[in-house]
Design an enzyme around this catalytic site. Structure first.
Site, PDB file in Angstrom:
ATOM      1  N   SER A 139      32.153  27.199  39.166  1.00 23.78           N
ATOM      2  CA  SER A 139      32.155  27.315  40.620  1.00 23.78           C
ATOM      3  C   SER A 139      30.896  27.976  41.172  1.00 23.78           C
ATOM      4  O   SER A 139      30.674  27.956  42.388  1.00 23.78           O
ATOM      5  CB  SER A 139      33.382  28.098  41.103  1.00 23.78           C
ATOM      6  OG  SER A 139      33.271  29.467  40.791  1.00 23.78           O
ATOM      7  N   LYS A 176      32.523  35.407  42.801  1.00 28.19           N
ATOM      8  CA  LYS A 176      32.267  34.575  43.972  1.00 28.19           C
ATOM      9  C   LYS A 176      31.296  35.302  44.901  1.00 28.19           C
ATOM     10  O   LYS A 176      31.039  36.496  44.754  1.00 28.19           O
ATOM     11  CB  LYS A 176      33.571  34.289  44.740  1.00 28.19           C
ATOM     12  CG  LYS A 176      34.596  33.459  43.979  1.00 28.19           C
ATOM     13  CD  LYS A 176      34.199  32.011  43.851  1.00 28.19           C
ATOM     14  CE  LYS A 176      35.302  31.177  43.224  1.00 28.19           C
ATOM     15  NZ  LYS A 176      35.539  31.536  41.809  1.00 28.19           N
TER      16      LYS A 176
END
Length: 218
Positions: A139, A176
């Site tokens: 990701s 993230k």
């Protein structure tokens, strides 16, 4: 004596051990005596220890006192940082933090397992990391963080908008980019196939640390 200098009288096998150790240490790995013995087919660790002791006496290696994996390159001690590898962090769907909690990471406890420690050049990181985590998932690939990378994490509960963080959400860990909004927080992936994570009001959420660099095996 420069680390690159090798005395011409050094026996061939000892020179080979030195070359092996230099390559491993430069890559951030400090081999144990057992690993040296295995790499050269020695019958026991004693043979590896004799070579290491001779190289230490020649000034071709240095030994950090009291550490099982304390070998290092001469003159490089000031730039090398011992970092524990505490486990995995998800770059994708968050993974359970239960194992991390048992290791003491989430509580800020110390980590003393020398078999899960790497010596790395501190100039690879900013700010200074407290530990390493192995990335699982894709990701964050647009930020150059790939599956299998070891990321350095500086332990802190605070982070600025836009920083890449290791966060715990409902007992699971993920890496993230942090986005602070007026009434909520979002955790943004850096791969368009993954959706942002919305942190709902009242949800169990904490920042465990900020990303400060990575190491990738060649």
């Amino acid at each position: 004596m420069s680390p690159a200098d090798v005395p011409p009288t050094l026996p061939p096998q000892r020179a080979a051990v030195l070359a092996f150790l230099r390559a491993e240490l430069a890559a951030g790995r400090a081999p144990s005596l057992a690993e040296i013995a295995l790499a050269f087919g020695f019958a026991s660790r004693n043979a590896a220890q004799k070579h290491v002791q001779a190289l230490l006496a020649e000034g071709l290696l240095e030994q950090a006192p009291g550490q099982k994996r304390g070998l290092r390159l001469p003159g490089g001690g000031a730039d090398l940082l011992p970092l524990p590898v505490l486990g995995r962090v998800a770059a994708g769907t968050p993974i359970s933090a239960e194992g991390m909690a048992r290791s003491g990471m989430l509580a800020g406890a110390g980590f003393t397992d020398p078999d899960s420690q790497l010596w790395l050049d501190r100039r690879l990181f900013s700010p200074r990391p407290d530990y390493l985590l192995r990335v699982q998932g894709d990701s964050m690939i647009d930020d150059g963080i790939l599956d299998g990378d070891l990321v350095g994490v500086h332990r802190t509960p605070e982070a600025r908008d836009g920083q890449t963080v290791v966060a715990r959400i409902d007992g699971e860990l993920t890496i993230k980019r942090l986005q602070r909004m007026r009434r909520t927080i979002r955790l943004l992936p850096r791969n368009p196939v993954h959706a942002p994570i919305e942190v709902e009001p009242g949800q169990d959420f904490a920042i465990e640390g900020v990303y400060c660099g990575l190491v990738r095996k060649g």
